[in-house]
Design a protein around this motif. Sequence first.
Motif, mmCIF file in Angstrom:
data_model
loop_
_atom_site.group_PDB
_atom_site.id
_atom_site.type_symbol
_atom_site.label_atom_id
_atom_site.label_comp_id
_atom_site.label_asym_id
_atom_site.label_seq_id
_atom_site.Cartn_x
_atom_site.Cartn_y
_atom_site.Cartn_z
ATOM 1 N N SER A 1 4.372 5.918 -5.117
ATOM 2 C CA SER A 1 4.499 5.854 -6.420
ATOM 3 C C SER A 1 3.576 6.998 -7.053
ATOM 4 O O SER A 1 3.928 7.661 -8.050
ATOM 5 C CB SER A 1 4.510 4.437 -7.133
ATOM 6 O OG SER A 1 5.417 3.720 -6.699
ATOM 7 N N SER A 2 2.205 6.864 -6.799
ATOM 8 C CA SER A 2 1.166 7.737 -7.324
ATOM 9 C C SER A 2 1.806 8.946 -6.998
ATOM 10 O O SER A 2 1.461 10.038 -7.823
ATOM 11 C CB SER A 2 -0.195 7.276 -6.557
ATOM 12 O OG SER A 2 -0.448 6.007 -7.027
ATOM 13 N N ALA B 1 0.857 -1.037 0.122
ATOM 14 C CA ALA B 1 -0.175 0.085 0.104
ATOM 15 C C ALA B 1 0.788 1.196 0.023
ATOM 16 O O ALA B 1 0.494 2.324 -0.549
ATOM 17 C CB ALA B 1 -1.015 -0.020 1.253
ATOM 18 N N TRP B 2 2.022 1.308 0.775
ATOM 19 C CA TRP B 2 2.818 2.418 0.748
ATOM 20 C C TRP B 2 3.720 2.583 -0.505
ATOM 21 O O TRP B 2 3.614 3.762 -1.142
ATOM 22 C CB TRP B 2 3.911 2.134 2.114
ATOM 23 C CG TRP B 2 5.057 3.135 1.801
ATOM 24 C CD1 TRP B 2 6.484 2.854 1.789
ATOM 25 C CD2 TRP B 2 5.125 4.572 1.678
ATOM 26 N NE1 TRP B 2 7.241 3.732 1.928
ATOM 27 C CE2 TRP B 2 6.485 4.881 1.894
ATOM 28 C CE3 TRP B 2 4.126 5.438 1.777
ATOM 29 C CZ2 TRP B 2 6.841 6.274 1.613
ATOM 30 C CZ3 TRP B 2 4.312 6.978 1.724
ATOM 31 C CH2 TRP B 2 5.663 7.161 1.679
ATOM 32 N N LEU B 3 3.988 1.401 -1.096
ATOM 33 C CA LEU B 3 4.580 1.606 -2.644
ATOM 34 C C LEU B 3 3.457 2.130 -3.522
ATOM 35 O O LEU B 3 3.999 3.057 -4.420
ATOM 36 C CB LEU B 3 4.990 0.339 -2.996
ATOM 37 C CG LEU B 3 5.701 0.158 -4.429
ATOM 38 C CD1 LEU B 3 7.028 0.978 -4.547
ATOM 39 C CD2 LEU B 3 6.090 -1.194 -4.941
ATOM 40 N N MET C 1 10.622 1.863 -2.249
ATOM 41 C CA MET C 1 11.205 0.636 -2.706
ATOM 42 C C MET C 1 12.098 -0.263 -1.734
ATOM 43 O O MET C 1 11.959 -1.170 -1.423
ATOM 44 C CB MET C 1 12.098 0.933 -3.933
ATOM 45 C CG MET C 1 11.287 1.160 -5.300
ATOM 46 S SD MET C 1 10.599 -0.269 -6.125
ATOM 47 C CE MET C 1 9.732 0.390 -7.362
ATOM 48 N N LEU C 2 12.821 0.930 -0.837
ATOM 49 C CA LEU C 2 13.424 0.285 0.266
ATOM 50 C C LEU C 2 12.633 -0.431 1.203
ATOM 51 O O LEU C 2 12.824 -1.220 1.887
ATOM 52 C CB LEU C 2 14.199 1.298 0.939
ATOM 53 C CG LEU C 2 15.653 1.668 -0.101
ATOM 54 C CD1 LEU C 2 16.398 2.958 0.635
ATOM 55 C CD2 LEU C 2 16.773 0.797 -0.301
ATOM 56 N N GLY C 3 11.486 0.460 1.293
ATOM 57 C CA GLY C 3 10.626 0.105 2.570
ATOM 58 C C GLY C 3 9.849 -1.415 2.222
ATOM 59 O O GLY C 3 9.322 -1.966 3.209
ATOM 60 N N VAL C 4 9.682 -1.807 0.948
ATOM 61 C CA VAL C 4 9.231 -3.144 0.600
ATOM 62 C C VAL C 4 10.373 -4.071 0.708
ATOM 63 O O VAL C 4 9.855 -5.456 0.352
ATOM 64 C CB VAL C 4 8.313 -2.973 -0.723
ATOM 65 C CG1 VAL C 4 7.283 -2.058 -0.817
ATOM 66 C CG2 VAL C 4 9.415 -2.890 -1.976
ATOM 67 N N GLY C 5 11.420 -3.997 0.991
ATOM 68 C CA GLY C 5 12.191 -4.716 1.377
ATOM 69 C C GLY C 5 13.390 -4.940 0.182
ATOM 70 O O GLY C 5 14.308 -6.015 0.198
#
Length: 260
Positions: free
Chosen positions: A18-19, A12-14, A39-43
């Motif tokens: 991105s939006s 959801a954060w990505l 991108m870093l946040g999703v691992g």
Amino acid sequence: MVSGIITHWRYAWLVAASSIAGVMNAMAGGGSFLSFPAMLGVGVLPIQANATNTVALWPGQLTSVAALHGDMRKDLLPAICIASALGGVSGAVILLHTHQMTFLHLIPWLLLGATILFGLSGPVSRWMRQRSAIPHAERKISPLLVFLALLPICFYIGYFGAGGGFLVMTVLALFGVEEMHTLNSMKVLAACLSNLSAVLTFVLTGAIVWHYCIVSMLFAGTGGYIGAQYARRMNPNVLRAIVVITGCLVASYFFWRNGL
């Protein structure tokens, strides 16, 4: 159960980042300040996150080149294209050979530097517009000198990129390119080609995390379309301030995260 919820929140954060990045890029720029940390946040590992983010945001640059191609100076195109290709590839190759931890520690400094450049771009752009309002005869400019000056900037764009377009405009203005639309079109061309060279390098070396890339690309494109509809209605100084504050906050977070 908990890990599944965390995974959903990361997606959801990505999507959200991105939006918003697409909107920011369409209105003022600086979208990478949000999409790259997402991108870093999703691992995704730092280098792959930077590569994936570059690929996800590149299509928006291509559409800008198509819209602005009529304003370009034909005599400088070969120098800019060659500098962009060589600089973009070499920057991408050096990035891929950088250790993950080394790049992680460079991130806050790169973000802070890009934020400062973005903040300076406002007054410098106003100065350039004032110059372009005064009629000038088109100056003869050495393509070789333009190539040598732009090569390190295009290397930086291939390596990280944020703020690189402003450096392109500044260098060309110092060489005597006076007209603001010409400066902007050449900036977009250099950034697009440098990132294209980097994108091809990243794709060929398998550095892209495609499922995240496609998600980010789709929503950044949607955000860019929405942002373009409202760009002319927004106060550019307010937009610039929002981008600078965002950049400072994100850089501060990474300084804290790295224990600096």
